[in-house]
Enzyme design. Structure first.
Site, short mmCIF file in Angstrom:
data_model
loop_
_atom_site.label_atom_id
_atom_site.label_comp_id
_atom_site.label_asym_id
_atom_site.label_seq_id
_atom_site.Cartn_x
_atom_site.Cartn_y
_atom_site.Cartn_z
N GLU B 210 0.85 -1.19 0.00
CA GLU B 210 0.00 0.00 0.00
C GLU B 210 0.89 1.24 0.00
O GLU B 210 2.11 1.14 0.08
CB GLU B 210 -0.96 -0.01 1.20
CG GLU B 210 -0.27 0.00 2.56
CD GLU B 210 -1.25 -0.24 3.72
OE1 GLU B 210 -2.25 -0.94 3.54
OE2 GLU B 210 -0.98 0.27 4.82
N HIS B 248 -4.29 3.07 8.31
CA HIS B 248 -3.05 2.51 8.83
C HIS B 248 -2.07 3.64 9.12
O HIS B 248 -1.92 4.55 8.31
CB HIS B 248 -2.39 1.57 7.80
CG HIS B 248 -3.15 0.28 7.61
ND1 HIS B 248 -3.06 -0.46 6.46
CD2 HIS B 248 -3.98 -0.39 8.43
CE1 HIS B 248 -3.81 -1.54 6.58
NE2 HIS B 248 -4.39 -1.52 7.76
#
Lengths: 379, 289
Positions: B210, B248
């Site tokens: 990511e 996150h």
């Protein structure tokens, strides 16, 4: 969490770093009074917003006297810089600058250590220096078990200053900055510029501190520095409801469990020709109340034309989310179409609950995203 | 074989009597994981669900049960302390599920582990599973199938999505590892890729990255220089705005670095087949197996 410059200056000052005087004002009259208290010399009036490039945007002005300071403050207060409205200005004496350097600390993901960065090219955007002339930045990975050692700090300081007294002063500042970094739970502390004045003294003219959000629970004094007026109201509401929400510009509202899947869902909306209206992670637990809050926040955005739920049950249970959707739509009747994708833990029960309430659920992510994009375009 | 966990795994659960710890301990036992001990200070002598003895310290648990792997479900405020304790007790593999551990805590934890030769997976991760053998963490066992594809990911539910695609289309997994979404983690993509490369029962690897940081770029270099097995890659966050933390803690684009475009380009240069969406995983793998 970003701190304002005036908050960062206070923290550095408490750690013994020389910071010039200065106070924060919310009105032009306050700015005039502060300028008068600072004495007869010129002052600088600086917008306090969480945005870089304040000077270029007209948010930093030099004033020759208190009357001029008030006039500048009147213009800067209420000004919009990168979408953020200026609520406060810092009024500080204009420094008589002989040299400008940069001192900053971040946690480096590769070495997994705090890294001290210094450069003689201070006063300008350090990212630009890093991109164009990386050789102008010196770096030192600090062993957190021993902290920044005196000889390490002096070694770096000698790269910035020939004068040994100035180098010693700069080394002290580096060690104080390192102490502040751990003391406040920062992910970035930066002095830019660290200046020398004509009389040879060093001072931290501008400061930036970013706090690791994970530190806030154990540092209520730092958490209290949050300025919610600097954030989008929808994001403040989401944080209070225990959701992670980021507003974007599109028309497809997204409600997803898990950050990675939430990003992948936004990407898939784009892949099928739509634009996501937001990032929203409802998190691991599937308290129906969270679903209600999520739906309220998403549908408060008038540009949302369709809402997409993408739930892959793991810890999150499909029946809990289904109950949340049913409850939420009772409290908050939907004016836009709703597309639900539900799979994983307790999928059958969830689908059944939705069916009884008159909703249908899909199991395939691509199919759900395609439908949501089509519905948003048709609306 | 498989990587990191298998039938030899003897698990101690730190925080076994807590809400998450007790729920997931039952799930792990139900899956067949050998849960040999639990730790909750002050609750020594209790027996969890009539089968798992509870100890006050990890050291006691290791001495009495020969636990060789630990999983941590304790709250963020005490999670760093739990990791230190597991390492001190001589546990060689520690899996940190807890989300929200301050990064500065991790700057102290990681060198401590390194000195003791302990491996940490996570924190802020779903753990790992070697389907049909052992599961440590929270990955739902029912979506996995035993097989020969290795999966390594920074995410939780996105991993489930991709594993689900694999399982329902006939591709089982050797091991699925969630390495965690935090900026400082104990086990990198490269550690996992290297273990999969050495595993005789893994034929190909799916790597799910990511935005944020440069771990994927370094992993791409490793794949190009070292890997002989095919690697398929995905990057989440192509539509993420810069400067914002996307859930996150580690998923943030800083300046112009850490973007999805940059990572996908690094994958392509290294010969990694790049998925444009999760549903591409099976077709791309089948072309290469």
């Amino acid at each position: 969490m970003n701190l304002h410059e005036y908050q960062a200056r206070d923290i550095l000052r408490r750690h013994g770093i020389p910071v010039p005087p200065g106070e924060v004002a919310a009105t032009a009259d306050e700015a005039r009074a502060i300028a008068a208290r600072l004495g007869s010399g010129p002052v600088v009036v600086k917008a306090q917003v969480h945005a870089g490039g304040r000077g270029k945007a007209g948010g930093v002005k030099l004033a020759a006297n208190p009357t001029e300071a008030a006039a500048h403050a009147a213009k800067i207060l209420g000004m919009t810089i990168k979408g953020l409205t200026v609520q406060r200005v810092l009024v500080a004496p204009a420094a008589d600058i002989a040299s400008e350097s940069y001192v900053g600390i971040i946690v480096d993901r590769t070495s997994q250590r705090p890294v001290l960065m210094v450069s003689a090219a201070g006063g300008i955007d350090i990212e630009e220096v890093a991109a164009r002339t990386p050789e102008k930045i010196q770096r030192l990975a600090v062993d957190p078990r021993y902290g920044l050692l005196a000889h390490q700090a002096l070694g770096l300081a000698l790269q910035l200053y020939r004068d040994i007294a100035q180098a010693r002063a700069a080394a002290d500042i580096m060690q104080q900055l390192y102490a502040a970094f751990y003391a406040v739970g920062a992910s970035l502390t930066e002095i830019n510029p660290l200046v020398t004045t004509r009389d040879g003294a060093l001072a931290a003219l501008d400061a930036k501190i970013v706090i690791d959000d994970n530190e806030l629970d154990r540092r209520p004094d730092i958490a209290a520095l949050r300025d919610t007026s600097a954030e989008a109201p929808s994001e403040v509401a989401a944080r209070e409801a225990g959701l992670t929400f980021i507003k974007l510009e599109g028309t497809v509202g997204c409600c997803v469990n898990g950050a990675g899947l939430a990003m992948a869902t936004m990407d898939l909306v784009k892949y099928y020709g739509g634009e996501p209206a937001n990032f929203l992670d409802i998190g691991g637990s599937s308290n129906p109340q969270k679903v209600v809050s999520a739906l309220r926040i998403i549908t408060a955005d008038p540009s949302v034309r369709a809402v997409l739920f993408n739930i892959f049950g793991g810890i999150t249970r499909g029946d809990d989310v289904a109950n949340g959707i049913v409850q939420a739509t009772k409290v908050l009747p939907l004016k836009v179409p709703l597309v639900i994708r539900l799979t994983g833990t307790n999928e059958e029960q969830g689908v059944q609950i939705l069916k009884q309430a008159g909703f249908s659920a899909l199991t395939d992510m691509d199919e759900a995203v395609k439908q949501a994009v089509a519905q948003a375009k048709a609306a | 074989m498989s990587i990191f966990v298998d039938q030899q795994t003897r698990l101690v659960v730190q925080g076994i009597t807590g809400r998450d710890g007790s729920f997931h301990t039952r799930q792990m036992i139900g899956y067949g994981t050998k849960v040999v001990a639990g730790v909750t200070p002050g609750k020594a002598g209790q027996v969890f669900d009539g089968v798992v003895p509870v100890f006050n310290t990890v050291a006691d648990a290791v001495r009495e049960t020969q636990a060789n792997t630990s999983v941590i479900y304790v709250p963020a405020a005490v999670a760093a302390s739990a990791i230190f304790e597991a390492a001190d007790a001589g546990i060689p593999l520690i899996v940190g599920i807890t989300e929200g551990i301050p990064v500065l805590d991790m700057t102290r934890v990681l060198p401590y582990l390194h000195e003791r030769g302990a491996r940490l997976i996570g924190p802020n991760c779903p753990g790992l599973i070697s389907p049909g053998r052992s599961k440590v963490g929270i990955i739902p066992g029912n979506i996995c199938r035993p097989g020969r594809v290795g999966v390594v990911s920074r995410s939780g539910t996105l991993t489930y999505e991709i594993v689900h695609q694999l399982s329902t289309q006939g591709l089982g997994q050797s091991t699925c590892v969630g390495i965690g979404g935090d900026p400082l983690i104990g086990t990198s993509f490269i550690h996992c890729l290297s273990a999969f490369e050495a595993d005789a029962e893994t034929d190909a690897v799916v790597m799910i990255g990511e935005i944020g940081g440069t771990d994927e770029q370094q992993a791409a270099d490793f794949v190009q220089q070292t890997m002989t097995k095919p690697v398929i890659g995905f990057i989440a966050g192509q539509t993420a705005p810069p400067g914002r933390r996307m859930g996150h803690a580690g998923a943030i684009i800083s300046g112009s670095s850490g973007t999805a475009a940059e990572k996908m380009a690094a994958f392509a240069r290294a010969g990694i087949a790049v998925m444009k969406r999760p549903a591409d995983v099976v077709p791309l793998l089948k072309e290469r197996l």
